[in-house]
Scaffold this active site. Structure first.
Site, PDB file in Angstrom:
ATOM      1  N   GLY A  54       0.899  -1.133   0.073  1.00  0.00           N
ATOM      2  CA  GLY A  54      -0.180   0.139  -0.330  1.00  0.00           C
ATOM      3  C   GLY A  54       0.738   1.353  -0.163  1.00  0.00           C
ATOM      4  N   CYS A  81       5.583  -6.054   1.924  1.00  0.00           N
ATOM      5  CA  CYS A  81       5.568  -3.949   1.212  1.00  0.00           C
ATOM      6  C   CYS A  81       5.352  -3.845   2.495  1.00  0.00           C
ATOM      7  CB  CYS A  81       5.658  -3.965  -0.243  1.00  0.00           C
ATOM      8  SG  CYS A  81       5.986  -2.998  -0.240  1.00  0.00           S
ATOM      9  N   HIS A 168       8.761  -7.694  -3.552  1.00  0.00           N
ATOM     10  CA  HIS A 168       7.298  -7.961  -3.915  1.00  0.00           C
ATOM     11  C   HIS A 168       7.366  -9.640  -4.778  1.00  0.00           C
ATOM     12  CE1 HIS A 168       3.957  -4.515  -3.504  1.00  0.00           C
ATOM     13  NE2 HIS A 168       6.093  -3.500  -3.554  1.00  0.00           N
ATOM     14  N   GLU A 170       5.151 -11.420  -5.999  1.00  0.00           N
ATOM     15  CA  GLU A 170       4.137 -11.443  -6.826  1.00  0.00           C
ATOM     16  C   GLU A 170       4.487 -11.008  -8.473  1.00  0.00           C
ATOM     17  OE1 GLU A 170       3.966  -9.968  -4.537  1.00  0.00           O
ATOM     18  OE2 GLU A 170       2.864  -7.731  -4.648  1.00  0.00           O
ATOM     19  N   SER A 222     -24.498 -12.034 -24.002  1.00  0.00           N
ATOM     20  CA  SER A 222     -23.840 -11.191 -25.143  1.00  0.00           C
ATOM     21  C   SER A 222     -22.733 -12.133 -26.026  1.00  0.00           C
ATOM     22  CB  SER A 222     -22.790 -10.258 -24.608  1.00  0.00           C
ATOM     23  OG  SER A 222     -21.821 -10.774 -24.558  1.00  0.00           O
ATOM     24  N   GLY A 223     -22.748 -13.054 -26.337  1.00  0.00           N
ATOM     25  CA  GLY A 223     -22.316 -14.205 -27.667  1.00  0.00           C
ATOM     26  C   GLY A 223     -19.879 -13.813 -26.670  1.00  0.00           C
ATOM     27  N   GLY A 224     -19.819 -12.915 -25.781  1.00  0.00           N
ATOM     28  CA  GLY A 224     -18.209 -13.328 -24.917  1.00  0.00           C
ATOM     29  C   GLY A 224     -18.293 -14.061 -24.453  1.00  0.00           C
ATOM     30  N   VAL A 225     -16.812 -15.002 -24.187  1.00  0.00           N
ATOM     31  CA  VAL A 225     -17.044 -16.046 -23.436  1.00  0.00           C
ATOM     32  C   VAL A 225     -17.531 -15.958 -21.912  1.00  0.00           C
ATOM     33  CG1 VAL A 225     -14.708 -14.727 -22.185  1.00  0.00           C
ATOM     34  CG2 VAL A 225     -14.939 -17.259 -22.107  1.00  0.00           C
ATOM     35  N   ASP A 226     -17.229 -14.479 -21.093  1.00  0.00           N
ATOM     36  CA  ASP A 226     -17.615 -14.656 -20.015  1.00  0.00           C
ATOM     37  C   ASP A 226     -19.802 -14.903 -19.510  1.00  0.00           C
ATOM     38  OD1 ASP A 226     -16.007 -13.786 -19.376  1.00  0.00           O
ATOM     39  OD2 ASP A 226     -15.976 -11.337 -19.097  1.00  0.00           O
ATOM     40  N   SER A 227     -20.169 -14.412 -20.745  1.00  0.00           N
ATOM     41  CA  SER A 227     -21.658 -14.990 -20.934  1.00  0.00           C
ATOM     42  C   SER A 227     -21.468 -16.042 -21.110  1.00  0.00           C
ATOM     43  CB  SER A 227     -22.352 -13.854 -21.534  1.00  0.00           C
ATOM     44  OG  SER A 227     -22.841 -13.523 -22.442  1.00  0.00           O
ATOM     45  N   SER A 228     -21.216 -16.635 -22.106  1.00  0.00           N
ATOM     46  CA  SER A 228     -21.305 -17.807 -22.932  1.00  0.00           C
ATOM     47  C   SER A 228     -20.387 -18.789 -21.122  1.00  0.00           C
ATOM     48  CB  SER A 228     -20.572 -18.522 -23.998  1.00  0.00           C
ATOM     49  OG  SER A 228     -20.373 -16.954 -24.677  1.00  0.00           O
ATOM     50  N   LYS A 366     -10.276 -14.160 -15.958  1.00  0.00           N
ATOM     51  CA  LYS A 366     -10.675 -13.924 -16.539  1.00  0.00           C
ATOM     52  C   LYS A 366     -10.007 -15.141 -17.499  1.00  0.00           C
ATOM     53  CE  LYS A 366     -12.628 -12.583 -20.903  1.00  0.00           C
ATOM     54  NZ  LYS A 366     -13.702 -11.425 -21.110  1.00  0.00           N
TER      55      LYS A 366
END
Ligand code: XMP
Length: 510
Positions: A54, A81, A168, A170, A222-228, A366
Site C-alpha cells: 500500500g 511491502c 514483491h 507476486e 452477449s456472445g462473449g466468453v463470460d456470458s457464454s 478471466k
C-alpha cells in the site's frame, strides 16, 4: 476448501497477489482491510492471510491499520511491502523512512535458511518498491533476508508462522517469487491445492441444480466468453428451465448477431431468443454524448428488454449475468475508485423485476473463466474470443451515436480485423478494434477538399485487461488497413493508431 485472505491495504498489485495464489491452485479472496475484523477472519476459517502492499507509512495516523489481534489467531500470515511494515509495527518492531532514497526496481536478495526460502538460492533477484522499511524486527522475529539498502528484506516468527517480505514476490521480476509463495501456501499454511476449475464447475453446477430446481431463469447472453460460460454452467444445472436472451441493440460488429445466434443454437444447443431492439436503443441514446450516461442508458435498456422477455415466459425467478471479478472491482465495489460503470454491474438500474441476479463467475479472473469454458467443452474459438464490451459500439463512437456513424465504424472495424487476420496475427493482441472519433479534419481526395472523420485503431496486449500495453503491430499491416479504410469507408479521411497503455488510458475510449 482452503482459502487465503488477501487483506487489501490499497496497493497496486493486490489482484496480482490473488491471481498468483490461485495459479497455485489455492483459492484467494481480496477483502479491503476495513471490511473485515480479526473475529470474522477466525470465524470464516481462512487457511492463511496475506497483507498486501500500500502507498502509506505506518506511523501516519491516517494510514490503514489492522487490530494486532490478527497475530494471535494462530493463522499463518505473510506481509508484503507495506503489509510487512505493518506486521512489524503491530508486533513492536521499528520502521524507518529512507527519505529521498526510496528503493525502486531490482535488488539482490541475500536470504538465510528458512521454510519460506526453501528451494531458493542464497542470492537471487527481487523487486523492490518502497520508501519505508523495517529497521529493527520485533522480538521473536528473525531477519531472514537483506538487500544492500534494506537490512530486513525478509523476517519471520517461525513459531507463530508469521512472515514479512519487503519485496514483491507476486511480480515476475522477483526471480523466485512463485517459489516463495508456494512455500508459504503449501509448507507454512499446509494448503492442499484444491482450487481447480474442474472442481469449481462441478460444484457450481450442483449448487444451482439444488437452489434453482423448478425455477425459470433467464440468461443475458452477449456472445462473449463470460456470458457464454455462465450460460453453459446454468444449462448444465437446470437444462430447459434456462432461456438465453441475446439482445441485438444495433451496437454490434458486422455480422455478429448472426454468428452468435448460429453458435449458440447449433454448437451449444441452448434455448435462445434473439430480440431485435435496435430502434429502442438508438432512440434512447439519441443526442447523448457523455460516456457514463451512455453506459447507464444501455444498462437500463438491457434490463427493461430482459424484463419484457421474462414476462412472456411467465414468472422468471432470476437473471444470470456473466460478471467477472475485475468487473466488480472496476465498477467501484469495495474501496477502489469508480473508473467505468461496466454495464453488467454498476450500470444496472436500482429496481429490477427479478427475485435474484445470479453471477456464477463473479469471483473468477478471466483466465479462470476460460479454463472453466474448456472444462465445459465450449468450442475453443469461443473460449478465446476477444472481449467485446456490453455497451458495444456505443462506446466506440465518440460523441453522439447515429446509425450512419455506426455503419461507417462497422465497415472500418471489419477491414481492420480482416487485415490483422491476413497478417496471421489474430491471436497476437488481446483485443483490437476501431474507434470513430468525434474529430474531423481536412484532407484531399482526387482534386477535391474533404472534411472527414478521424478513425483510431487500437490493439492491446494484456493478461487480464486490468493493465495493458499497446501492441506493436507491423507498419505494413497498419499501412494496409489505413489505405483500405480511407479508400473504402465513407467520410473517413484520416486514420491514427493509439499508442497508449493502460494506465494511464483505458482499453476502450469511453
Ligand atoms: P477498459 O476500457 O475498462 O476495458 O480498460 C477493459 C476490458 O473490459 C471491456 N469492457 C467492458 N466489458 N461491459 C463489458 O462486459 C462493459 O461495460 C465494458 N467496458 C469495457 C473492454 O472491452 C476491455 O476488454
Amino acid at each position: 476448501m482452503d482459502k487465503i485472505l488477501v487483506l487489501d491495504f490499497g496497493g497496486q498489485y493486490n489482484q496480482l497477489i490473488a491471481r498468483r495464489v490461485r495459479e497455485q491452485k489455492v483459492f484467494a479472496k481480496i477483502v479491503p482491510y476495513n471490511k473485515i475484523t480479526p473475529e470474522d477472519i477466525a470465524a470464516e476459517g481462512y487457511t492463511g492471510v496475506i497483507l498486501t502492499g500500500g502507498p502509506n507509512s505506518v506511523y501516519d495516523p491516517e494510514s490503514p491499520h489492522f487490530p494486532p489481534k490478527l497475530l494471535e489467531l494462530g493463522i499463518p500470515i505473510l506481509g508484503i511491502c507495506y503489509g510487512c511494515q505493518l506486521l512489524a509495527w503491530m508486533a513492536g518492531g521499528e520502521i524507518c523512512s529512507a527519505g529521498n532514497a526510496s528503493e525502486y526496481g531490482k535488488a539482490e536478495l541475500h536470504a538465510v535458511g528458512s521454510v519460506l526460502f526453501a528451494g531458493i538460492p542464497a542470492k537471487s533477484v527481487c523487486w523492490m518498491s518502497h520508501t519505508d522499511f523495517v529497521k529493527t524486527p520485533p522480538a521473536d522475529f528473525a531477519v531472514l533476508g537483506e538487500t544492500e539498502n534494506c537490512p530486513c528484506a525478509a523476517m519471520g516468527d517461525e513459531r507463530r508462522r508469521i512472515y514479512g517480505v519487503q519485496f514483491h514476490p507476486e511480480v515476475t521480476h522477483t526471480e523466485y517469487g512463485r517459489q516463495l509463495l508456494h512455500n508459504f501456501l503449501y509448507t507454512v499454511c499446509g494448503c492442499r491445492g484444491d482450487w481447480t476449475m474442474e472442481d469449481f464447475a462441478r460444484k457450481t453446477v450442483e449448487r444451482y441444480r439444488r437452489e434453482l430446481a423448478g425455477k425459470k431463469v433467464l440468461c443475458a447472453l452477449s456472445g462473449g466468453v463470460d456470458s457464454s460460460v455462465a450460460a453453459v454452467l446454468l444449462h448444465k444445472a437446470i437444462g430447459e428451465d434456462l432461456t438465453c436472451v441475446f439482445v441485438d441493440h444495433g451496437l454490434l460488429r458486422k455480422n455478429e448477431a448472426e454468428d452468435v445466434e448460429r453458435t449458440f443454437r447449433e454448437k451449444l444447443g441452448l434455448k435462445l431468443i434473439r430480440v431485435d431492439a435496435r430502434e429502442r436503443f438508438l432512440g434512447a441514446l439519441r443526442g447523448v454524448t457523455e460516456p457514463e450516461r451512455k453506459r447507464k442508458i444501455i444498462g437500463e435498456e438491457f434490463i427493461r428488454v430482459f424484463e419484457a422477455e421474462a414476462r412472456k415466459i411467465g414468472h422468471v425467478h432470476a437473471l444470470v449475468q456473466g460478471t467477472i471479478y475485475p468487473d466488480v472491482i472496476e465498477s467501484g465495489q469495495g474501496d477502489a475508485a469508480v473508473i467505468k460503470s461496466h454495464h453488467n454491474v454498476g450500470g444496472l438500474p436500482d429496481v429490477i423485476d427479478f427475485d435474484e441476479i445470479i453471477e456464477p463467475l463473479r469471483e473468477l479472473f478471466k483466465d479462470e473463466v476460460r479454463a472453466v469454458g474448456m472444462e465445459l467443452g465450449i468450442p475453443q474459438e469461443m473460449v478465446w474470443r476477444q472481449p467485446f464490451p456490453g455497451p458495444g459500439l456505443a462506446i466506440r463512437v465518440i460523441g453522439e451515436i447515429t446509425r450512419e456513424k455506426l455503419d461507417v465504424l462497422r465497415d472500418a472495424d471489419e477491414i481492420f480485423r480482416q487485415e490483422v487476420a491476413a497478417a496471421g496475427l489474430e491471436n497476437a493482441p488481446g483485443q483490437y478494434f476501431a474507434v470513430l472519433t468525434d474529430t474531423r479534419s481536412v484532407g484531399v481526395m482526387g482534386d477535391g477538399r474533404t472534411y472527414g472523420y478521424t478513425l483510431a485503431l487500437r490493439a492491446v496486449t494484456t493478461d487480464d485487461f486490468m493493465t495493458a500495453d499497446w501492441t506493436r503491430l507491423p507498419y505494413e499491416l497498419l499501412a494496409k488497413a489505413s489505405g483500405r479504410i480511407t479508400g473504402e469507408c465513407k467520410n473517413i479521411n484520416r486514420v491514427v493508431y493509439d499508442i497508449t497503455s493502460k494506465p494511464p488510458a483505458t482499453v476502450e475510449w469511453e
